[in-house]
Each structure stands twice: as C-alpha cells, then as structure tokens.
Design a protein around this motif. Structure first.
Motif, PDB file in Angstrom:
ATOM      1  N   GLY A   1       5.417  22.792  33.565  1.00  0.00           N
ATOM      2  CA  GLY A   1       4.222  23.569  33.274  1.00  0.00           C
ATOM      3  C   GLY A   1       2.951  22.757  33.085  1.00  0.00           C
ATOM      4  O   GLY A   1       1.897  23.325  32.801  1.00  0.00           O
ATOM      5  N   ARG A   2       3.034  21.430  33.240  1.00  0.00           N
ATOM      6  CA  ARG A   2       1.824  20.628  33.075  1.00  0.00           C
ATOM      7  C   ARG A   2       0.932  20.811  34.295  1.00  0.00           C
ATOM      8  O   ARG A   2       1.394  20.730  35.433  1.00  0.00           O
ATOM      9  CB  ARG A   2       2.176  19.161  32.898  1.00  0.00           C
ATOM     10  CG  ARG A   2       0.970  18.299  32.551  1.00  0.00           C
ATOM     11  CD  ARG A   2       1.383  16.880  32.216  1.00  0.00           C
ATOM     12  NE  ARG A   2       1.834  16.149  33.381  1.00  0.00           N
ATOM     13  CZ  ARG A   2       3.092  15.780  33.575  1.00  0.00           C
ATOM     14  NH1 ARG A   2       4.029  16.090  32.689  1.00  0.00           N
ATOM     15  NH2 ARG A   2       3.422  15.104  34.662  1.00  0.00           N
ATOM     16  N   GLN A   3      -0.339  21.039  34.056  1.00  0.00           N
ATOM     17  CA  GLN A   3      -1.290  21.329  35.121  1.00  0.00           C
ATOM     18  C   GLN A   3      -2.240  20.159  35.340  1.00  0.00           C
ATOM     19  O   GLN A   3      -2.588  19.437  34.407  1.00  0.00           O
ATOM     20  CB  GLN A   3      -2.094  22.590  34.793  1.00  0.00           C
ATOM     21  CG  GLN A   3      -1.236  23.830  34.610  1.00  0.00           C
ATOM     22  CD  GLN A   3      -2.039  25.028  34.161  1.00  0.00           C
ATOM     23  OE1 GLN A   3      -3.256  25.052  34.265  1.00  0.00           O
ATOM     24  NE2 GLN A   3      -1.353  26.046  33.675  1.00  0.00           N
ATOM     25  N   ASN A   4      -2.658  20.030  36.583  1.00  0.00           N
ATOM     26  CA  ASN A   4      -3.610  18.996  36.956  1.00  0.00           C
ATOM     27  C   ASN A   4      -4.592  19.596  37.952  1.00  0.00           C
ATOM     28  O   ASN A   4      -4.176  20.292  38.885  1.00  0.00           O
ATOM     29  CB  ASN A   4      -2.868  17.812  37.598  1.00  0.00           C
ATOM     30  CG  ASN A   4      -3.799  16.709  37.991  1.00  0.00           C
ATOM     31  OD1 ASN A   4      -4.738  16.378  37.273  1.00  0.00           O
ATOM     32  ND2 ASN A   4      -3.555  16.111  39.146  1.00  0.00           N
ATOM     33  N   TYR A   5      -5.881  19.351  37.715  1.00  0.00           N
ATOM     34  CA  TYR A   5      -6.918  19.924  38.566  1.00  0.00           C
ATOM     35  C   TYR A   5      -7.855  18.849  39.091  1.00  0.00           C
ATOM     36  O   TYR A   5      -8.122  17.844  38.415  1.00  0.00           O
ATOM     37  CB  TYR A   5      -7.763  20.938  37.795  1.00  0.00           C
ATOM     38  CG  TYR A   5      -7.030  22.165  37.345  1.00  0.00           C
ATOM     39  CD1 TYR A   5      -6.411  22.218  36.097  1.00  0.00           C
ATOM     40  CD2 TYR A   5      -6.945  23.292  38.165  1.00  0.00           C
ATOM     41  CE1 TYR A   5      -5.730  23.352  35.679  1.00  0.00           C
ATOM     42  CE2 TYR A   5      -6.276  24.438  37.753  1.00  0.00           C
ATOM     43  CZ  TYR A   5      -5.670  24.453  36.514  1.00  0.00           C
ATOM     44  OH  TYR A   5      -5.000  25.581  36.107  1.00  0.00           O
ATOM     45  N   ALA A   6      -8.382  19.085  40.282  1.00  0.00           N
ATOM     46  CA  ALA A   6      -9.463  18.243  40.779  1.00  0.00           C
ATOM     47  C   ALA A   6     -10.687  18.488  39.909  1.00  0.00           C
ATOM     48  O   ALA A   6     -10.912  19.606  39.429  1.00  0.00           O
ATOM     49  CB  ALA A   6      -9.776  18.598  42.231  1.00  0.00           C
ATOM     50  N   ASP A   7     -11.480  17.448  39.710  1.00  0.00           N
ATOM     51  CA  ASP A   7     -12.674  17.593  38.875  1.00  0.00           C
ATOM     52  C   ASP A   7     -13.597  18.688  39.402  1.00  0.00           C
ATOM     53  O   ASP A   7     -14.248  19.395  38.628  1.00  0.00           O
ATOM     54  CB  ASP A   7     -13.434  16.263  38.836  1.00  0.00           C
ATOM     55  CG  ASP A   7     -12.706  15.202  38.027  1.00  0.00           C
ATOM     56  OD1 ASP A   7     -13.030  14.010  38.186  1.00  0.00           O
ATOM     57  OD2 ASP A   7     -11.794  15.563  37.249  1.00  0.00           O
ATOM     58  N   SER A   8     -13.651  18.830  40.714  1.00  0.00           N
ATOM     59  CA  SER A   8     -14.588  19.773  41.329  1.00  0.00           C
ATOM     60  C   SER A   8     -14.244  21.239  41.045  1.00  0.00           C
ATOM     61  O   SER A   8     -15.100  22.112  41.220  1.00  0.00           O
ATOM     62  CB  SER A   8     -14.639  19.543  42.837  1.00  0.00           C
ATOM     63  OG  SER A   8     -13.351  19.726  43.412  1.00  0.00           O
ATOM     64  N   VAL A   9     -13.018  21.510  40.632  1.00  0.00           N
ATOM     65  CA  VAL A   9     -12.614  22.901  40.391  1.00  0.00           C
ATOM     66  C   VAL A   9     -12.265  23.156  38.928  1.00  0.00           C
ATOM     67  O   VAL A   9     -11.977  24.297  38.558  1.00  0.00           O
ATOM     68  CB  VAL A   9     -11.422  23.312  41.272  1.00  0.00           C
ATOM     69  CG1 VAL A   9     -11.723  23.020  42.734  1.00  0.00           C
ATOM     70  CG2 VAL A   9     -10.133  22.625  40.832  1.00  0.00           C
TER      71      VAL A   9
END
Length: 120
Positions: free
Chosen positions: A55-63
């Motif tokens: 369940g750990r999430q990772n996002y691009a900085d742009s989004v």
C-alpha cells in the motif's frame, strides 16, 4: 494468458478530472507493485504513480497533490484519479504490474495504453 486491460481516459478541459483504471486477468498467482507511466509525444516514458503490495504510494513531483492512485486487491485492479489536469498531463498512460503467473516467475506486465488529452 495474463493481461492488463485499461479503461478510462479521454478528452478534458484544463482543470478537469479523469479516471483511468486497469484490470489484470488470467492465471495470476500474486501481484506486487502496480502503477502508471505516461509518455508524451517526443518524450520518454515516465513514472506517474505506483503503489506497492503493502500500500505504499509513490508519485512523480509533477502530479503530487493532484493525482491519487488506488488498488483493489480483490478485483486485481488499479486506478488513477487525476484532478486539476493541465495541458502538460497530455500523454498516453500505461498501466503496469509486477505479477507472477502459476508455474512462472515474477515479471512486469504492461497495458496497451490509453490516451489522455487536456485542452487549454
């Protein structure tokens, strides 16, 4: 045969929202990390968001702060809710998943891609 099928996407005005979803089917034993990449014309494919089996999430900085990834382990689906869309978000969005089929090893699978277009 294991496959990923995407749905959603389309055309939206800047500031609007879209949701893309991806469903895995086939003889799946386990699913690990899942997520979304995107590729705009003339650019390299880039990670948008991913979520691990835990369940750990990772996002691009742009989004960050605009997009939200979620997964439903019971249905083998992953979705990406995209809010406050910008023209720069226009791209083909690809779902991917780390999966293992019965009798096989872990490998990465990719969807066919779905177009997201944001008009200014």
């Amino acid at each position: 045969q294991v496959q990923l099928v995407e749905s959603g996407g389309g055309l939206v005005q800047a500031g609007g929202s879209l949701r893309v979803s991806c469903a895995a089917s086939g003889s799946i034993l386990m699913i690990g990390r899942v997520g979304w990449y995107r590729q705009a014309p003339g650019k390299q494919r880039e990670l948008v968001a991913e979520i691990t089996g835990g369940g750990r999430q990772n996002y691009a900085d742009s989004v960050m702060g605009r997009f939200t990834i979620s997964r439903d382990n019971a249905k083998n689906t992953v979705s990406l809710q995209m809010n406050s869309l910008k023209p720069g978000d226009k791209a083909v969005y690809y779902c991917y998943a780390e999966m293992v089929e019965y009798g096989s090893n872990w490998r990465n699978y990719w969807g066919q891609g779905t177009q997201v277009t944001v008009s200014s």
